[in-house]
Write a protein that holds these residues in place. Sequence first.
Motif: not given
Length: 202
Positions: A102-119
């Motif tokens: 899920g983390g890889i997918k979120a980074a790939l799709e450039d989703q805006k999730l809050g604090l985790i965006d920095n991670w």
Amino acid sequence: MKRLQDLLDYNLAWAQEKKSTEPDFFKNLSKQQTPNFLWIGCSDSRVPETQISQQNPGDIFVHRNIANLVLHSDMNLQSVLQYAVEVLKVGHVIVCGHYGCGGIKAALEDQKLGLIDNWLRNIKDLYQLHKEEIDSFEKESERVNRLSELNVEQQVRYVCDNPFVRSEWASGRDLWVHGWVYDLETGLIKDLEVTVGKKDCV
């Protein structure tokens, strides 16, 4: 849905069964911690390291975070890594990602999730470095899985560049770093064949 009390009930049943089949198990386990492996994995609840590798409590020292990152700024990870190689003297450091992360997918799709965006910034940067290759895959799942592999390879390099690891190699100790990916759909671990030892880095 399981209740919190269920976990305590399961624990009691497990401890009782373990004691009946191996009377000295907990007594021996409490005496010392001598794992030969450090597992750096993803926080995903579907990847239980001891279960998928059929190991017992005490066999694997573990650090888990979202997308199994090895960041120089993460003092938790750095402390675990130092303790594992300098004190526990593990023989193997395993970085294990997983397909469908899920983390890889979120980074790939450039989703805006809050604090985790920095991670996830590190994974987004990695994607930009390999954008042409990753974008060549038709299916989203294939793009996510390939970026998962590239991420593991990158984290293996970061482990190898770690001063605690390099110090162990400089002392002549036999220490190995590995990159694996776990497939949720098959239950199998894939060795990415990026293993590094002291002869490769010192």
